[in-house]
Enzyme design. Sequence first.
Site, short mmCIF file in Angstrom:
data_model
loop_
_atom_site.label_atom_id
_atom_site.label_comp_id
_atom_site.label_asym_id
_atom_site.label_seq_id
_atom_site.Cartn_x
_atom_site.Cartn_y
_atom_site.Cartn_z
N GLY A 1 -47.76 2.09 27.53
CA GLY A 1 -46.64 1.46 26.81
C GLY A 1 -46.46 -0.02 27.07
O GLY A 1 -45.93 -0.73 26.22
N ASP B 1 -42.52 -0.86 29.00
CA ASP B 1 -41.92 -1.03 27.68
C ASP B 1 -40.42 -0.78 27.69
O ASP B 1 -39.65 -1.52 27.10
CB ASP B 1 -42.62 -0.11 26.66
CG ASP B 1 -42.81 1.32 27.16
OD1 ASP B 1 -42.24 1.67 28.21
OD2 ASP B 1 -43.53 2.09 26.49
N ASP C 1 -35.61 4.04 30.41
CA ASP C 1 -34.86 5.12 29.76
C ASP C 1 -34.09 5.88 30.84
O ASP C 1 -33.01 5.45 31.26
CB ASP C 1 -35.83 6.02 28.99
CG ASP C 1 -35.13 6.96 28.03
OD1 ASP C 1 -33.96 7.28 28.27
OD2 ASP C 1 -35.74 7.41 27.05
N LYS D 1 -32.23 1.26 27.72
CA LYS D 1 -31.27 2.08 26.96
C LYS D 1 -29.93 2.10 27.69
O LYS D 1 -29.88 2.29 28.91
CB LYS D 1 -31.80 3.50 26.81
CG LYS D 1 -32.91 3.61 25.80
CD LYS D 1 -33.26 5.06 25.49
CE LYS D 1 -34.40 5.13 24.49
NZ LYS D 1 -34.86 6.49 24.23
N PHE E 1 -34.43 7.33 20.21
CA PHE E 1 -35.88 7.25 20.41
C PHE E 1 -36.46 6.17 19.50
O PHE E 1 -36.22 6.16 18.30
CB PHE E 1 -36.53 8.60 20.10
CG PHE E 1 -37.96 8.66 20.53
CD1 PHE E 1 -38.30 8.84 21.86
CD2 PHE E 1 -38.98 8.51 19.60
CE1 PHE E 1 -39.62 8.87 22.27
CE2 PHE E 1 -40.31 8.55 20.00
CZ PHE E 1 -40.63 8.73 21.34
N VAL E 2 -37.21 5.25 20.09
CA VAL E 2 -37.77 4.13 19.33
C VAL E 2 -39.29 4.08 19.48
O VAL E 2 -39.85 4.60 20.45
CB VAL E 2 -37.17 2.78 19.79
CG1 VAL E 2 -35.70 2.69 19.41
CG2 VAL E 2 -37.34 2.56 21.30
N ARG F 1 -47.99 2.58 18.36
CA ARG F 1 -47.94 1.54 19.40
C ARG F 1 -48.23 0.15 18.84
O ARG F 1 -47.77 -0.85 19.36
CB ARG F 1 -48.98 1.84 20.49
CG ARG F 1 -48.66 3.03 21.36
CD ARG F 1 -49.59 3.05 22.57
NE ARG F 1 -49.65 4.34 23.21
CZ ARG F 1 -48.77 4.80 24.10
NH1 ARG F 1 -47.74 4.06 24.44
NH2 ARG F 1 -48.92 5.99 24.65
P1 XMP Z 1 -38.14 6.92 31.84
O1 XMP Z 1 -37.30 5.68 32.07
O2 XMP Z 1 -37.32 8.01 31.20
O3 XMP Z 1 -39.22 6.51 30.76
O4 XMP Z 1 -38.82 7.39 33.05
C1 XMP Z 1 -40.49 7.08 30.80
C2 XMP Z 1 -41.40 6.59 29.72
O5 XMP Z 1 -41.06 7.29 28.56
C3 XMP Z 1 -41.35 6.53 27.46
N1 XMP Z 1 -40.13 6.39 26.66
C4 XMP Z 1 -40.13 6.22 25.34
N2 XMP Z 1 -41.16 6.13 24.49
N3 XMP Z 1 -39.63 5.79 22.74
C5 XMP Z 1 -40.90 5.91 23.18
O6 XMP Z 1 -41.82 5.78 22.39
C6 XMP Z 1 -38.55 5.88 23.53
O7 XMP Z 1 -37.41 5.75 23.06
C7 XMP Z 1 -38.83 6.12 24.92
N4 XMP Z 1 -38.03 6.24 26.00
C8 XMP Z 1 -38.88 6.42 27.05
C9 XMP Z 1 -41.83 5.18 27.93
O8 XMP Z 1 -43.23 5.11 27.90
C10 XMP Z 1 -41.33 5.13 29.34
O9 XMP Z 1 -42.18 4.33 30.14
#
Ligand code: XMP
Length: 182
Positions: free
Chosen positions: A43, A99, A102, A131, A152-153, A165
């Site tokens: 990402g 990226d 979350d 987020k 979700f983006v 991507r």
């Molecule tokens: P967290 O902070 O939850 O994020 O550990 C883990 C990984 O999940 C992916 N991620 C997303 N990918 N849209 C995406 O395409 C989203 O809204 C999203 N939220 C989390 C991302 O790779 C991040 O590193």
Amino acid sequence: MHNDIDHVLLHESTIMSRLDAMARDITRDYQGEMPTIVCILQGGIILMADLLRRIQLPLLIETISVASYHGGTLSSGVVSFKQNALPDLKGKHVILLDDILDTGRTLEAIRDRFVNEAGAASVKLCVLLSKKKDRPCEVVAEYVGFEIGDEFVVGYGLDYQGQYRNLPYIGVLKPEAIQRLA
Ligand code: XMP
């Protein structure tokens, strides 16, 4: 690809202007240092390419590969490292690049290993997106491009089922695209 996007959240030009400012902040904060930038694959790759070319400092680049989403739109909560060995970070000042922040579990897990196992001198977190939500862990990124709502983006490095991507902007998928690829 573009037809699957319901709406654009952040246009390419908006992202580029913000990267200029983030790079200026990093350049100022690390004057006299040679930080090691660690990009989280996959990402973070687009962000890495665009941000690093704006930073006016000598720097080192490493990558690390982890999986935490496993293809869906909700975090699995489990962070699996795809390689056993960590980069050589002993005594280094690290900027961990991803990226999106979350749940924060990914960045927290990696940062903890960098400090406790790899012996990094410092680890700061840099994300394009954060987020706005209550997180299960206390993770604050020092460098944040944009705060967004809890949706979700995709695009600019972010994928759904491995796709999107390479979109140059951040967008929200149409529900039918999510269903089609699920
Ligand atoms: P967290 O902070 O939850 O994020 O550990 C883990 C990984 O999940 C992916 N991620 C997303 N990918 N849209 C995406 O395409 C989203 O809204 C999203 N939220 C989390 C991302 O790779 C991040 O590193």
